[in-house]
Design a protein around this motif. Structure first.
Motif, PDB file in Angstrom:
ATOM      1  N   MET B   1      10.295  15.595 -13.381  1.00 17.07           N
ATOM      2  CA  MET B   1       9.174  14.663 -13.204  1.00 17.07           C
ATOM      3  C   MET B   1       9.548  13.590 -12.180  1.00 17.07           C
ATOM      4  SD  MET B   1       7.452  12.154 -16.027  1.00 17.07           S
ATOM      5  CE  MET B   1       6.567  10.713 -15.453  1.00 17.07           C
ATOM      6  N   VAL B   3       8.341  10.115  -9.678  1.00 14.58           N
ATOM      7  CA  VAL B   3       7.665   8.839  -9.888  1.00 14.58           C
ATOM      8  C   VAL B   3       6.142   8.962  -9.776  1.00 14.58           C
ATOM      9  CG1 VAL B   3       7.823   8.101  -7.484  1.00 14.58           C
ATOM     10  CG2 VAL B   3       7.799   6.383  -9.300  1.00 14.58           C
ATOM     11  N   PHE B   6       4.368   8.876 -12.948  1.00 11.44           N
ATOM     12  CA  PHE B   6       4.412   7.634 -13.747  1.00 11.44           C
ATOM     13  C   PHE B   6       3.018   7.015 -13.716  1.00 11.44           C
ATOM     14  CE2 PHE B   6       5.056   2.909 -13.424  1.00 11.44           C
ATOM     15  CZ  PHE B   6       5.394   2.700 -14.750  1.00 11.44           C
ATOM     16  N   ARG B   7       2.430   6.850 -14.895  1.00 12.78           N
ATOM     17  CA  ARG B   7       1.027   6.409 -14.905  1.00 12.78           C
ATOM     18  C   ARG B   7       0.898   4.900 -15.214  1.00 12.78           C
ATOM     19  NH1 ARG B   7      -1.115   5.748 -19.693  1.00 12.78           N
ATOM     20  NH2 ARG B   7       0.083   6.320 -21.540  1.00 12.78           N
ATOM     21  N   GLY B   8       1.992   4.206 -15.082  1.00  8.15           N
ATOM     22  CA  GLY B   8       1.938   2.767 -15.362  1.00  8.15           C
ATOM     23  C   GLY B   8       1.282   1.981 -14.245  1.00  8.15           C
ATOM     24  N   GLU B   9       0.981   0.733 -14.544  1.00 10.92           N
ATOM     25  CA  GLU B   9       0.395  -0.156 -13.533  1.00 10.92           C
ATOM     26  C   GLU B   9       1.100  -1.506 -13.618  1.00 10.92           C
ATOM     27  OE1 GLU B   9      -3.678  -0.657 -14.662  1.00 10.92           O
ATOM     28  OE2 GLU B   9      -3.164  -1.898 -16.379  1.00 10.92           O
ATOM     29  N   SER B  10       0.951  -2.285 -12.563  1.00  4.18           N
ATOM     30  CA  SER B  10       1.555  -3.621 -12.562  1.00  4.18           C
ATOM     31  C   SER B  10       0.740  -4.548 -13.449  1.00  4.18           C
ATOM     32  CB  SER B  10       1.544  -4.207 -11.146  1.00  4.18           C
ATOM     33  OG  SER B  10       2.220  -3.365 -10.255  1.00  4.18           O
ATOM     34  N   ALA B  11       1.413  -5.476 -14.081  1.00  3.87           N
ATOM     35  CA  ALA B  11       0.706  -6.536 -14.800  1.00  3.87           C
ATOM     36  C   ALA B  11      -0.129  -7.326 -13.780  1.00  3.87           C
ATOM     37  CB  ALA B  11       1.713  -7.450 -15.485  1.00  3.87           C
ATOM     38  N   PRO B  12      -1.346  -7.714 -14.165  1.00  2.00           N
ATOM     39  CA  PRO B  12      -2.216  -8.409 -13.186  1.00  2.00           C
ATOM     40  C   PRO B  12      -1.829  -9.875 -12.999  1.00  2.00           C
ATOM     41  CG  PRO B  12      -3.353  -8.141 -15.282  1.00  2.00           C
ATOM     42  CD  PRO B  12      -2.016  -7.481 -15.451  1.00  2.00           C
ATOM     43  N   ASN B  13      -0.619 -10.082 -12.495  1.00  2.00           N
ATOM     44  CA  ASN B  13      -0.129 -11.451 -12.299  1.00  2.00           C
ATOM     45  C   ASN B  13      -0.619 -12.040 -10.978  1.00  2.00           C
ATOM     46  OD1 ASN B  13       1.575 -11.841 -14.645  1.00  2.00           O
ATOM     47  ND2 ASN B  13       2.889 -10.263 -13.775  1.00  2.00           N
ATOM     48  N   PRO B  55       6.337  -9.034   5.164  1.00  3.90           N
ATOM     49  CA  PRO B  55       6.151  -8.428   3.849  1.00  3.90           C
ATOM     50  C   PRO B  55       4.652  -8.231   3.584  1.00  3.90           C
ATOM     51  CG  PRO B  55       7.640 -10.298   3.718  1.00  3.90           C
ATOM     52  CD  PRO B  55       7.051 -10.308   5.100  1.00  3.90           C
ATOM     53  N   GLU B  56       4.343  -7.105   2.977  1.00  2.00           N
ATOM     54  CA  GLU B  56       2.934  -6.763   2.746  1.00  2.00           C
ATOM     55  C   GLU B  56       2.203  -7.828   1.929  1.00  2.00           C
ATOM     56  OE1 GLU B  56       0.704  -2.963   0.918  1.00  2.00           O
ATOM     57  OE2 GLU B  56       2.800  -2.672   1.461  1.00  2.00           O
ATOM     58  N   SER B  57       2.966  -8.490   1.072  1.00  2.00           N
ATOM     59  CA  SER B  57       2.315  -9.449   0.172  1.00  2.00           C
ATOM     60  C   SER B  57       1.922 -10.747   0.871  1.00  2.00           C
ATOM     61  CB  SER B  57       3.255  -9.769  -0.995  1.00  2.00           C
ATOM     62  OG  SER B  57       4.440 -10.368  -0.509  1.00  2.00           O
TER      63      SER B  57
END
Lengths: 384, 235
Positions: B1, B3, B6-13, B55-57
């Protein structure tokens, strides 16, 4: 809890703090410990390093093997305070500085410290460190430390905090006979022991730094410390600084095991090497949280997790919009939308593939994982 | 398996914000270089939107506020993140006086207001930046006003309320006054190389939003294209 800690703090000021200021005692303590910390590493140690030449297990001498926990062992010097951590100690593809993978209690423990992209940009090493150590079946010690970005030897401070804390916890467990007696302490007892351990680490580092030929000060080694002891009857934690610790309860609810110490400005925090031991009335707090802060979780959780702040934006509810309040708030809860799928993914793959998947998820699993530029450390224990 | 499964998501911080207030002189004497300034400003916006070398952010963290000033102080852009495809309002020069002190007062007030907003809404933020760009002395020159704001800026910087830098344009710039108005943190632009300055500014903002407050960062890269070297500073 607050009253309890205040009482204990007062007790400590009378009983312990004076000892810590005694320079003669400093010397005798520091002689027991080599600043390199290699004497905490035993043959069965679970800390492994994929590419770290500085890995204590690679450097350990016969002299350095500890036969009993209480023995004072003379160890050959390996670098924590004395030499810098090399930037070349990084796996260039995954940026993994240190990794841990071991089976335990039918589950597993997995951890990684990953060099952040901003550290590549500024040509600094990974300044996080972590250790997992099994004392005996059912008793485990987990430590995570994040070196201060502004500190000259942050990486060495993080390594020193982690290694000394594990060593001192083991010594405390043996001398207090908690394992032998299957003893789970009260909050008061744990606070006394945790504070003693933290003060002792600070003292060792202060003493060792003063012995260095180079002109260094304690603050050059500033780093946080998150410490957790898993016992058959529950979990004990203590910390100074930021980062996160949490657990998955028996009824599948994620909860925090600490509140990060934060100052007025974002990302301001305190370090184990800071001046928190000075006598103060009332007891010293940062952001309303006692320094150090301890917690006790009774009963065995399904999982526990420790992390440096480099992992929190993806996996923790730390700045979430509260519609009713109309503002962002720090819920301080592990984000189940990240943590549950992480455990599901790790559960579903083979033990051999687990570390690569874990590192891939921390590096690329979500947008926040990809965007994060700081060092990342996550140490996760999943119990079955 | 892998990445990808992986069905996780980021916390909406919330992202940690960084406010940059540009305070730009558009008095009559800026006429020869105003078009270059406008071009450089447009490219600055594009660099941030498309994360060119950043940086993208950055585009989710950097809030830009623009003041233009001559005999009056004009708010050209309220502080907020860039909108997709946004082009900055064109700056036009006018033959008139140079109310530098009033413009700086407005910028400082904006910084205070925005910091209050961040606090009220629970958003983490970096120390804001004020970039003050001028090609001459305040006109009319009122010493008491200059001395007053010089002292305020000195105390504010000491209290780490914001970081200010001055950019002198052209040959008529009074280095002494510009230094007084920017807590001694002023540089002179080489010729009219606004492009190199804004390239440097966007890169510097990228470095800042990827650092921890308190961390020492080096933002000197690229600065010799348009000025003398900066010292390291604390975020």
């Amino acid at each position: 809890m607050i009253n309890l800690i205040e009482k204990v703090t007062s007790f400590f000021k009378n009983q312990v703090f004076q000892n810590t200021l005694d320079m003669e005692k400093n010397k005798s303590i520091s002689n027991d410990f080599d600043i390199n910390g290699s004497d905490v590493i035993e043959d069965d140690v679970v800390v492994t390093s994929e590419s770290n030449n500085d890995n204590p297990s690679n450097n350990i001498s016969e002299e350095g093997t500890v036969s009993t926990l209480s023995e004072n062992v003379k160890i050959e010097e390996i670098p924590i305070i004395s030499d810098s951590v090399s930037k070349n100690d990084i796996d260039e593809i995954n940026k993994v500085y240190l990794s841990t993978l071991q089976s335990c209690d039918n589950g597993y423990v997995i951890g990684a410290s990953i060099r952040g992209r901003s550290h590549e940009l500024h040509d600094t090493p990974c300044q996080d460190y972590h250790i997992f150590e099994k004392v005996i079946d059912g008793w485990y010690i987990l430590a995570v430390s994040d070196g201060a970005g502004s500190a000259k030897y942050a990486a060495r401070g993080a390594k020193a905090n982690s290694t000394f804390s594990v060593r001192l916890v083991k010594q405390m467990l043996m001398e207090k006979r908690w394992i032998e007696n299957e003893y789970f302490p009260t909050e008061l007892e744990w606070y006394i022991e945790a504070r003693a351990i933290f003060e002792r680490i600070k003292l060792i580092i202060r003493t060792k730094v003063s012995e260095l030929e180079e002109e260094s000060v304690e603050a050059d080694f500033n780093a946080t410390l998150l410490l957790a002891i898993v016992t058959p009857k529950g979990v004990l934690t203590a910390h100074i600084g930021d980062g996160r610790m949490g657990y998955l309860s028996d009824d599948d609810e994620w909860k925090a095991m600490m509140t990060p110490h934060k100052g007025d400005e974002a990302n301001q925090t305190i370090f184990l090497q800071s001046g928190w031991t000075s006598p103060m009335v009332p007891a010293f707090k940062l952001g309303g949280i006692f320094v150090p802060e301890i917690t006790i979780v009774r009963g065995m959780p399904k999982a526990i997790v420790l992390m440096s702040d480099g992992c929190e934006r993806a996996s923790w509810e730390c700045s979430i919009m509260d519609i009713e309040k109309g503002k962002f708030v720090d819920n301080n809860i592990p984000y189940k939308g990240f943590m549950n799928p992480l455990i599901e993914a790790l559960d579903s793959c083979s033990h051999e593939d687990r570390m690569q998947l874990f590192v891939d998820i921390l590096n690329h699993g979500t947008t926040a994982c990809e965007r994060e530029l700081d060092d990342k450390t996550m140490l996760l224990a999943v119990f079955k | 398996m892998g990445v990808e499964r992986f069905r996780g998501e980021s916390a909406p911080n919330a992202e940690m914000k960084c406010l940059c207030v540009l305070v730009m002189d558009v008095s009559g004497s800026m006429e020869p270089c105003i078009e270059e300034l406008n071009d450089a400003l447009r490219n600055f916006f594009k660099d941030i939107e498309y994360a060119r070398g950043l940086p993208e952010s950055t585009k989710d963290q950097l809030e830009i506020c623009i003041y233009a000033f001559d005999e009056e102080v004009m708010l050209k852009r309220n502080p907020c993140l860039l909108k997709p495809g946004e082009v900055p309002a064109k700056l036009n020069q006018r033959g008139s006086t140079t109310e530098s002190v009033a413009a700086l007062r407005a910028a400082i007030q904006m910084v205070e207001d925005r910091k209050e907003f961040y606090k009220d809404t629970g958003q983490p933020y970096y120390r804001p930046w004020i970039v003050f760009m001028t090609d001459g002395e305040p006109y009319p020159y009122r010493e008491n006003e200059i001395a007053e704001i010089e002292e305020q800026i000195r105390l504010d910087e000491k209290a780490k309320k914001y970081r200010i830098m001055g950019l002198g344009v052209g040959e008529n710039i009074s280095e002494k006054t510009l230094r007084r108005l920017t807590n001694n943190n002023a540089r002179k632009l080489k010729g009219t190389n606004f492009g190199a300055f804004f390239d440097w500014l966007s890169n510097s903002m990228g470095i800042i939003v990827s650092s921890k407050p308190g961390q020492k960062v080096d933002i000197s890269a690229g600065s010799d294209e348009w000025m003398s070297k900066f010292d390291d500073f604390e975020v």
